[in-house]
Enzyme design. Structure first.
Site, PDB file in Angstrom:
ATOM      1  CD  GLU A  87      25.782-128.483 -32.336  1.00 34.99           C
ATOM      2  OE1 GLU A  87      24.874-128.873 -33.080  1.00 34.99           O
ATOM      3  OE2 GLU A  87      25.637-127.682 -31.426  1.00 34.99           O
ATOM      4  NE  ARG A  98      32.169-129.284 -31.116  1.00 42.18           N
ATOM      5  CZ  ARG A  98      33.317-128.653 -31.093  1.00 42.18           C
ATOM      6  NH1 ARG A  98      33.967-128.485 -29.978  1.00 42.18           N
ATOM      7  NH2 ARG A  98      33.824-128.170 -32.201  1.00 42.18           N
ATOM      8  CB  CYS A  99      24.849-132.958 -30.046  1.00 40.07           C
ATOM      9  SG  CYS A  99      23.694-133.060 -28.684  1.00 40.07           S
ATOM     10  CD  GLN A 131      25.686-121.859 -26.089  1.00 37.97           C
ATOM     11  OE1 GLN A 131      25.887-122.468 -25.050  1.00 37.97           O
ATOM     12  NE2 GLN A 131      25.494-122.491 -27.241  1.00 37.97           N
TER      13      GLN A 131
END
Lengths: 150, 806
Positions: free
Chosen positions: B760, B384-385, B237
């Site tokens: 997110e 996902r935050c 990522q």
């Protein structure tokens, strides 16, 4: 995990007790047992192929017998390692009670499993263990009965 | 219709710029199975790696015998910590300033820990040889509970840290303690709590879960001994950060390392960190001179690469009897597993947990977080935050509900009277953030009206009467959430990872015929960057999005950037894209003026062209300008039309949203049904409404999974109890609720295009929303807190514990 059950074996208490201490009988009755070597009266080494769900592995382990209280009771504890598949350890307390010309064998076993066996097999392990112990005692009863009749 | 007669609106529509629901250009590839993922990469002579992993959660490694494994046909090497030690690579630094064993060095600290790395000519031979490696372990006492880990006589997990009473984030007060992080004013907060009309107190647990992307982590390391160049393909990522880290760890010069992130099948934080597989593959490739591939399987992914959450949040919230919140106190016990491998900016060991005052104007607050080692897998990534924001949002949104119960108030009204008002922005929070913009009251009213809130409450009350009268066994729960995210890390002045400032970048080249390529420091994992970044540029430079290629993930070609996580792509790289576009436009203006024979100031930008002010019939299109840039000798101007921008954001962005869930719960079976899920998101300027909607559907579905069933569970022996998808809940279309999306637009005042990021928000907002719905259903029976995940059994147990089974 705990397993408890009882089974009636049509043989005398002493015959049952002796059979429980006979490596040949045990080897014949333990499902998947490939090898059972007696190192001393209370120490055995076993190689057992076990399959739980998708995990199949050869476990090698040491079993220690506790013969105090013979022939009314019998204890065993052991630890087996299956390499990448994980490991298992546990023990069982077996009591023998005369019942006419037969013997009631009660067992109270507990086991802990770890590694892949525990991860993949967690839903299956109780059922598998019950099936295996039932298979053992069925065969054990049959063997002892056959021996007693012979 | 030609350029001359089209209206500006028609020309703008042709650009497919910002605001257009442009179809994702990536999907042509993905829907035809033409994506190229790490596991699709096949190089000549490639070898395959596989790990021997510990079956024990805590054990001493007495010996590792690789001799039988080496006899397996096809096996080339078996690496152990002993082989890596002379290179200094048996340990590696984590992103959190801790260090982590690459291969077990004397002991193992979690089940599934890497013990040896087998390298073989094919994947099957490697797997066979893994079974032949004989490791002798000596079991040690296991501690999986972070509170027990801090007891005085708890087993010492990290013997390597013995005697080190200072860690990367300050003093350590116990052998299993990692750090204490404090924010806000402790004394003032305690004084507020002591003098408050009402104080609600609760322990809120956000359980351990896992991002579990569809594609697991993996890499292919290819060392070319002739050129001395290492090419590392991987599911990264943050490819540029990986290049720098690999250079620092291995000693290879950074220009001799090329990191390529090809297509990535979802990341969600799982692919931010550095893993043993990467280090071992690189070493194996250097040793063998051949490319080495390592790809983890699903069990390995769930067992060993980064988990998320596992925060025990003890909260106290103070309010007046009218419900005005006066103070918030939080003490968090953070279970980090065997190593602290959180992926947080360096100065934030608990991420942005200090956003836990949420959407509310809370004048006084205090937060302390204790990081703790246990015999569990390391990680603690932002699933996902933005860093720990979902934990913070869950905490405050539960505390609001708990306070509402204590006050006997409606939870929607309690929120409304405590929201930060529109006129308070930029808002300075008690825990140190400056919220950029927001209009919470408008969003809240819109949401309540959209679902018909008052009618829902009436229906719920009627249902409760029917339940009590024995007419039904189903209750209704209404879950409310108003969340505020903090994303777009971040300003280099306070955000770095391993010393790398968290700016991002974009480089644009306009081709002579008027098309373009843009390269960014980020990397899409499914977010649709190739679609949306082209739209930003289309609007900024007047070239149709369809004529712009967006490329990311190759460190030899893309400008340096810190990658994609924490919703930072649009806030940071999106800003860089707009800024680079504006540089292009500035030069284009000079070229246009020269071509039109007027002064620079006499032309102005008009959608896709520069026009002479007051004479719109005299213009040069961007296409014409691009050609001239390369092929006309323009006095005082270099040929070419290129620009690069490195953007250091002045502040974070603060997206927010109002979510409402209506749930039916069967008291006797614990089965739930999501009857309605309404999600209003305000992510500032909206680049592509279709992509936003897709992001919300995806994030809300992950949130649904987390709240309603997904967990990483361990037993007392440290056995990982959810290492397969049989036990780890991933919703299918059968379980996934239907979502109703909505929006308001409150642009970020400091972002070049006003965008805030959205990927997110739905995970952050939906988890408390689902959870609050479950709690709300049982509120009339006295339930204040029941920990997630709310699977069928746990919901049944709530009902049973409350005596609802008669």
């Amino acid at each position: 995990m705990e397993l408890k059950d009882e089974i009636r074996i049509p043989a005398s208490k002493q015959v049952v007790y002796d059979a429980l201490n006979d490596p040949e009988v045990l080897k014949a009755c333990i499902p998947g047992c490939e090898e059972l070597i007696q190192h001393s009266p209370t120490e055995l080494e076993a190689k057992v192929v076990l399959k739980v769900g998708p995990v199949k592995a050869r476990f090698t382990g040491v079993v220690t017998l506790d013969q105090a209280g013979a022939p009314d009771r019998f204890g065993l504890s052991g630890e087996g390692k299956g390499g990448a598949a994980g490991f298992a350890k546990g023990g069982a307390e077996v009591t023998l009670t005369e019942d006419g010309d037969g013997t009631i064998l009660r067992y109270d076993a507990r086991a802990e499993v770890g590694g892949k066996l525990a991860q993949l097999g967690s839903r299956l392990i109780q059922g598998t263990a019950q099936k295996l112990s039932a298979a053992f005692f069925e065969k054990f009863a049959a063997t002892v009965t056959a021996d007693a009749e012979a | 219709m030609n350029d001359q007669v089209m209206s500006p609106e028609q020309r703008a529509a042709n650009l497919k710029g910002m605001g257009c629901a442009r179809k994702r250009v990536e999907d042509v590839r993905f829907t035809q199975g033409k994506g190229r993922y790490v596991d699709d990469i096949k190089l000549d002579g490639m070898l395959f790696g596989d790990f021997v992993r510990s079956p024990y959660a805590h054990a001493r490694v007495v010996s590792v015998d690789t001799s039988e494994a080496m006899k397996v046909p096809g096996v080339v090497a078996v690496l152990t910590a002993q082989d890596l030690a002379p290179l200094g690579l048996h340990w590696m630094p984590t992103l959190a300033g801790d260090r982590q064993m690459v291969l077990a060095d004397g002991k193992v600290l979690f089940q599934g820990q890497e013990v040896a790395f087998v390298v073989a000519s094919d994947r099957y031979a490697a797997a066979d040889a893994v079974e032949k490696v004989v490791v002798e372990y000596e079991e040690l006492p296991v501690v999986v509970d972070p509170f027990k880990a801090l007891e005085p006589d708890a087993p010492v997990l990290r013997e390597d840290l013995e005697g080190k009473m200072t860690g990367a984030h300050g003093p350590r007060r116990h052998h299993n303690h990692i750090f204490t992080w404090e924010q806000g004013d402790k004394d003032a907060t305690e004084a507020v709590l002591a003098g408050a009309d009402v104080v609600a107190e609760e322990m809120v647990y956000y359980h351990r879960t896992h991002p579990s992307p569809l594609e697991t982590c993996g890499c292919v390391a290819a060392m070319d001994k002739v050129t001395g160049k290492l090419t590392l393909y991987g599911t990264f990522q943050a490819p540029h950060a990986i290049r720098t880290v690999v250079s620092l760890i291995s000693g290879l010069a950074e220009h001799n390392i090329r990191v390529i992130s090809p297509d990535i099948g979802g990341g969600f934080g799982n692919k931010v960190g550095a893993y043993s597989g990467y280090v071992c593959s690189v070493v194996a490739s250097i040793v063998t001179g051949k490319p080495v591939k390592w790809v983890e399987d699903r069990m390995e992914n769930l067992m060993s690469t980064a988990f998320a959450r596992d925060y025990w949040m003890h909260g106290k919230i103070a309010a007046t009897k009218e419900g005005k919140i006066t103070g918030l106190w939080c003490h968090t016990t953070a279970d980090h597993g065997g190593f602290d491998a959180c992926a947080d900016p360096t100065k934030f060991p608990a991420g942005f947990m200090n956003i836990c005052t949420g959407s509310y104007d809370i004048p006084t607050a205090y937060l302390a977080v204790d990081g703790v080692y246990t015999n569990k897998a390391p990680g603690g990534v932002a699933y996902r935050c933005s860093f720990r924001v979902t934990e913070a949002a869950y905490f405050i949104e539960r505390m609001i509900e708990v306070l509402a119960i204590k006050l006997g108030m409606d939870a929607a009204e309690l929120r409304r009277i405590n929201f930060i008002r529109k006129d308070q922005f930029p808002y300075q929070s008690a825990l140190g953030w400056e919220y950029d913009s927001g209009d919470y009251h408008t969003a809240w009213e819109k949401a309540l009206n959209a679902v018909g809130y008052d009618a829902l409450r009436k229906e719920q009350a009627q249902r409760l009467e029917d339940f009590k009268a024995g007419k039904t066994r189903k209750l209704i729960g209404i879950g409310l959430t108003h969340f505020t995210e903090i994303v777009g890390a971040g300003p280099v002045k306070n955000c770095d990872i391993l010393g790398l400032g968290m700016f991002d970048s974009c480089e644009i080249r306009i081709h002579p015929t008027g098309s373009a390529i843009a390269r960014l420091g980020t990397i899409s994992q499914g977010q649709g960057h190739a679609t949306t970044f082209a739209q930003i540029l289309a609007s900024e430079i007047g070239i149709p999005a369809d004529n712009i290629t967006v490329e990311e993930g190759d460190t030899d070609t893309a400008p340096y950037g810190l990658g994609t996580y924490g919703s930072r792509s649009t806030p940071v790289a999106g800003a860089a894209t707009a800024m680079a576009g504006r540089k292009i436009r500035a030069k284009a203006q000079m070229i246009a003026a020269w071509l039109l024979e007027v002064h620079d100031d006499d032309v102005e930008f008009d959608v896709d062209r520069f026009v002479v002010k007051g004479a719109p019939e005299r213009f040069k299109t961007m296409k014409e300008i691009a050609f001239a840039a390369y092929n006309q000798a323009i006095p005082g101007l270099e040929p070419g039309l290129e620009a690069v921008s490195y953007y250091d954001p002045p502040n974070m962005t603060y997206p927010f949203g109002a979510y409402i869930c209506v749930m039916e719960i069967d008291v006797d079976t614990g089965v739930h049904e999501v009857r309605q899920f309404y999600a209003l998101d305000d992510c500032g300027t909206r680049i592509n409404p279709m992509v936003i909607e897709g992001q919300i559907h995806g994030g809300a579905t992950e949130g649904y999974a987390i709240a309603m069933g997904q967990e990483i569970a361990y037993d007392d022996m440290g056995n990982h109890k959810s290492a397969t998808l049989m036990d780890f809940f991933i919703p299918t279309s059968w379980e996934t609720p239907t979502y109703q999306t909505d929006f308001t637009v409150t642009p970020s005042p400091h972002h070049p295009i006003g965008a805030k990021g959205v990927g997110e928000s739905p995970n952050v907002g939906s988890v408390p929303c689902f959870s609050n719905a479950v709690h709300d259903a049982f509120r009339p029976f006295g339930l204040t807190q029941s920990h997630m995940p709310h699977d069928q059994w746990r919901i049944w147990k709530i009902a049973n514990d409350l005596g609802l089974h008669g």
